[in-house]
Design an enzyme around this catalytic site. Sequence first.
Site, PDB file in Angstrom:
ATOM      1  N   THR A  43       3.687  -0.157  -2.925  1.00  0.00           N
ATOM      2  CA  THR A  43       3.994  -1.226  -2.034  1.00  0.00           C
ATOM      3  C   THR A  43       4.390  -0.930  -0.622  1.00  0.00           C
ATOM      4  O   THR A  43       4.638   0.353  -0.256  1.00  0.00           O
ATOM      5  CB  THR A  43       5.398  -1.809  -2.704  1.00  0.00           C
ATOM      6  OG1 THR A  43       4.924  -2.239  -4.046  1.00  0.00           O
ATOM      7  CG2 THR A  43       5.841  -3.354  -1.975  1.00  0.00           C
ATOM      8  N   THR A  97       2.279  -5.963  -1.219  1.00  0.00           N
ATOM      9  CA  THR A  97       1.903  -5.000  -2.057  1.00  0.00           C
ATOM     10  C   THR A  97       0.300  -5.191  -2.790  1.00  0.00           C
ATOM     11  O   THR A  97      -0.182  -6.301  -2.751  1.00  0.00           O
ATOM     12  CB  THR A  97       2.620  -4.959  -3.447  1.00  0.00           C
ATOM     13  OG1 THR A  97       2.414  -3.881  -4.199  1.00  0.00           O
ATOM     14  CG2 THR A  97       2.706  -6.118  -4.080  1.00  0.00           C
ATOM     15  N   GLY A 118       8.432   1.390  -3.659  1.00  0.00           N
ATOM     16  CA  GLY A 118       9.116   2.150  -4.689  1.00  0.00           C
ATOM     17  C   GLY A 118       9.102   1.597  -6.180  1.00  0.00           C
ATOM     18  O   GLY A 118       9.677   2.230  -6.953  1.00  0.00           O
TER      19      GLY A 118
END
Length: 573
Positions: A391, A409, A477
């Site tokens: 992402t 993403t 993350g």
Amino acid sequence: MKNILHLVALCLFTTLAAPALAEHHQSKNTGTAASAHPDATRAGFEMLQAGGSATDAAMAMMLALTVVEPQSSGIGGGGFFLHHDAKQGWMQTIDGREMAPAAAGSTRFLGEDGKPLPFIQAMPSGKSVGVPGNMRLMEMAHKKWGKLPWEKLFEPAIRLAENGYVVSVSQASWLRRLQKIWVDFPEARALYWKDGGPAKSGSIIKNPELGALLRELQADGADAFYTGKTVAAISDVVANAPRSPATITADDFANYRAILRSPVCTSYRVYKICGMGPPSSGATTVLGILGAIERFDMGKLYAEEPERAWHVIGESMRLAYADREKYLADRDFVAVPVDGLIDKDYLASRSQMIALQRARPQMPGMETYPAGNPPGSVARTAAISSEVAGTTHFTAVDAEGNIANMTSTVEGPFGSQLIARGMVLNNELTDFTFAPEKDGAPVANRVEAGKRPLSSMSPTIVYNAEGEPILALGSAGGKRIIMHVTKTLIGVLDYGLSLEEAMALPNIYYGGSGLLIEKGSGLEALQTDISRLGHIVVTSGLPSKLAGAQKTEEGWIGAVDPRSTGQAVSELP
């Protein structure tokens, strides 16, 4: 602040064949742009200099990142978009999350033995591809808040695709790690390998096929993505995938809609914090963590007993994530008790489970905080979903004070590993929970046709006591996004740090092996003290790519995570 580049430092940018930026006028406040890649930041700031809105800048960054950061995001994926309107004083959000095709059933990620597939087997495949949402999101955002012509927003991305961009250290690292998988993906190798192997940092990548697609979208709008030869190309690539081919049809694309949704907001101390609602779990989980720590004087605790401050953050995360796994999913398919999950009384009662002196007992691989029963909830079985740490995030603020804050993403590094018309196709469907049932009950985030998978993307905007926006941020993350954003909010709102300083705070996450603390960070010095509070503490690499902006006395200042290669540009009056 080393990551804040003002206009006088723009000469440091090195973009191939990019035009010179407009001359700086001290009386004009152009705004700020921040992203995880310098070329994308430059694209956004170019729009601001041309008189564009924050939305124009953000969409130019989204397109540029499609070219220069394909391992993380792009038009072959989706995202969540937050917009603050300076004149109206309110915030709206757009859901551009990918959608499962009609052929997707609840057993999509089960093996022949009826058990969930290993993630590494499900990800690089045709079955993992969802209908991309970013172009419909862009279309809606531009119609509502854009100022520049649609065509203008594509110019930086087209230059980068056709003239080439420089491979970053991060991208080169991902290419090396994917080398064995790409034995089965010749189209990806053709684009991103040089001299028989993964392209090295500093190499130049050109993507003329993607440039041609961007030119079509520039001329014909988002419909050119959701009809015609682009749909045919995606359908063909998915149907002929070297691993787990699948079906995605013209009707799936025709049925896709970006959705304008209400933001999820609540107070935290004197502030109001707003984020994205389901299918994002970002806002409810970030606000759940903050709600659980609100009874603690975090500033004092951090100054006097920092190990206990991190302990409280870790315990609050365990509480909020337990609720996340049980209740969160696409709200169009599942009744999600959003209001109940952020209810003040409910969170206060959950907080009472946290003991300042001692962590709740735990064992590796087990979550020992049970999910709660928030107001409005129905009986449901908890089940953990998969989410890879990929992402990207980017933020823009224009001269009028409008804010565009987007997390975008393709899911895992290079998504499904499939390439169509030069773009990376997402693997978002692996964000669904693979097992459709647990203990005989249906799982909220199971695969269903037309459903959007649960996400941890957490674009966030913070307002002060006077109702003025003061922060906008987000991160990459995977499931850790929530914690990266939360620790940054705590750093600014409780510890009095600047946004950049708060981003630099150590990362922390509660994983299957215990309380994970960032390897090489200042938290390692506290590992023994935190362990004495009853935690199983494990050092781990916890990379993040935070980006955002903060309102200061001088004006809005962009900031990026020191762990990333991102940059922020701000021009102050």
